[in-house]
Motif scaffolding. Structure first.
Motif, mmCIF file in Angstrom:
data_model
loop_
_atom_site.group_PDB
_atom_site.id
_atom_site.type_symbol
_atom_site.label_atom_id
_atom_site.label_comp_id
_atom_site.label_asym_id
_atom_site.label_seq_id
_atom_site.Cartn_x
_atom_site.Cartn_y
_atom_site.Cartn_z
ATOM 1 N N GLU A 137 4.001 10.046 -9.707
ATOM 2 C CA GLU A 137 3.181 10.158 -11.050
ATOM 3 C C GLU A 137 2.601 11.775 -10.917
ATOM 4 O OE1 GLU A 137 3.048 8.484 -13.880
ATOM 5 O OE2 GLU A 137 4.507 6.888 -12.861
ATOM 6 N N GLU A 138 2.135 11.896 -9.620
ATOM 7 C CA GLU A 138 1.362 13.280 -9.480
ATOM 8 C C GLU A 138 2.716 14.448 -9.697
ATOM 9 O OE1 GLU A 138 -0.776 15.870 -5.930
ATOM 10 O OE2 GLU A 138 -1.291 13.613 -6.206
ATOM 11 N N GLN B 232 3.873 1.599 -1.263
ATOM 12 C CA GLN B 232 4.528 1.409 -2.437
ATOM 13 C C GLN B 232 3.699 2.151 -3.511
ATOM 14 O OE1 GLN B 232 5.726 -2.505 -2.907
ATOM 15 N NE2 GLN B 232 7.773 -2.127 -2.347
ATOM 16 N N LYS B 233 2.194 1.870 -3.400
ATOM 17 C CA LYS B 233 1.426 2.357 -4.279
ATOM 18 C C LYS B 233 1.180 3.660 -4.081
ATOM 19 C CE LYS B 233 -1.536 -1.800 -4.824
ATOM 20 N NZ LYS B 233 -2.959 -2.296 -4.177
ATOM 21 N N LYS B 234 1.281 4.195 -2.828
ATOM 22 C CA LYS B 234 1.230 5.928 -2.540
ATOM 23 C C LYS B 234 2.306 6.357 -3.048
ATOM 24 C CE LYS B 234 -2.029 5.488 1.512
ATOM 25 N NZ LYS B 234 -2.004 5.832 2.802
ATOM 26 N N GLU C 5 0.840 -1.236 0.124
ATOM 27 C CA GLU C 5 -0.120 -0.088 0.010
ATOM 28 C C GLU C 5 0.676 1.328 -0.037
ATOM 29 O OE1 GLU C 5 -3.285 0.169 -0.390
ATOM 30 O OE2 GLU C 5 -3.207 -2.047 -0.769
ATOM 31 N N ILE D 91 4.057 5.442 -5.624
ATOM 32 C CA ILE D 91 3.994 5.617 -7.222
ATOM 33 C C ILE D 91 3.005 6.592 -7.585
ATOM 34 C CG2 ILE D 91 3.149 4.316 -9.084
ATOM 35 C CD1 ILE D 91 4.430 1.866 -7.781
ATOM 36 N N GLU D 92 1.785 6.632 -6.777
ATOM 37 C CA GLU D 92 0.826 7.818 -7.119
ATOM 38 C C GLU D 92 1.527 9.220 -6.843
ATOM 39 O OE1 GLU D 92 -2.358 6.831 -4.605
ATOM 40 O OE2 GLU D 92 -2.866 5.118 -5.518
ATOM 41 N N LEU D 93 2.122 9.320 -5.640
ATOM 42 C CA LEU D 93 2.864 10.700 -5.668
ATOM 43 C C LEU D 93 3.842 11.060 -6.586
ATOM 44 C CD1 LEU D 93 3.161 10.725 -1.727
ATOM 45 C CD2 LEU D 93 1.789 12.014 -3.062
ATOM 46 N N ARG E 119 5.427 14.046 -11.350
ATOM 47 C CA ARG E 119 5.901 14.075 -12.827
ATOM 48 C C ARG E 119 4.740 14.908 -13.607
ATOM 49 N NH1 ARG E 119 6.959 8.935 -16.383
ATOM 50 N NH2 ARG E 119 4.662 8.819 -16.002
ATOM 51 N N HIS E 120 3.276 14.601 -13.381
ATOM 52 C CA HIS E 120 2.675 15.343 -14.083
ATOM 53 C C HIS E 120 2.370 16.823 -14.022
ATOM 54 C CE1 HIS E 120 -1.540 15.836 -15.665
ATOM 55 N NE2 HIS E 120 -1.854 16.598 -14.854
#
Length: 113
Positions: free
Chosen positions: A104-105, A96-98, A94, A100-102, A107-108
């Motif tokens: 990606e955010e 690790q998912k957070k 969980e 990755i999401e952060l 990077r976006h």
């Protein structure tokens, strides 16, 4: 065989049977039975069979009684540790998912800036 006496200390006589009853049924004195329980006296196979019959277990069960008890305790502890490890692995996934999401955010946001 001295370790057998130590194992016998944890064997519960049949319900309602006191050490005095056990000694009487084995046709030995109470002190003699106490010495068997504490491992002071070595016992022969015949006495071992008498005790196993009295406690309604096989000689093997009598000899491995504490071993089986310890093994079950170990298995229970191992199950508990495995469950904790599984729970931690789920937490790590969980997190690790957070991350990755952060990422990606971030990077976006960097791409749009």
């Amino acid at each position: 065989m001295k370790s057998l006496g130590k194992k016998n200390q944890t064997i519960t006589p049949p319900e309602g049977m006191e050490p005095e009853d056990v000694a009487k049924r084995l046709d030995i004195s109470i002190p003699a039975f106490s010495k068997i329980e504490t491992g002071i006296t070595d016992i022969n196979l015949s006495r071992l069979e008498q005790i196993s019959n009295l406690f309604e277990m096989s000689v093997v069960q009598l000899l491995t009684f504490n071993d089986m008890e310890q093994e079950q305790k170990f298995v229970n502890e191992l199950d508990l540790v495995n469950k904790k490890l599984t729970d931690r692995e789920v937490e790590i996934i969980e997190l690790q998912k957070k991350v990755i999401e952060l990422f990606e955010e971030l990077r976006h946001n960097k791409a749009t800036a």
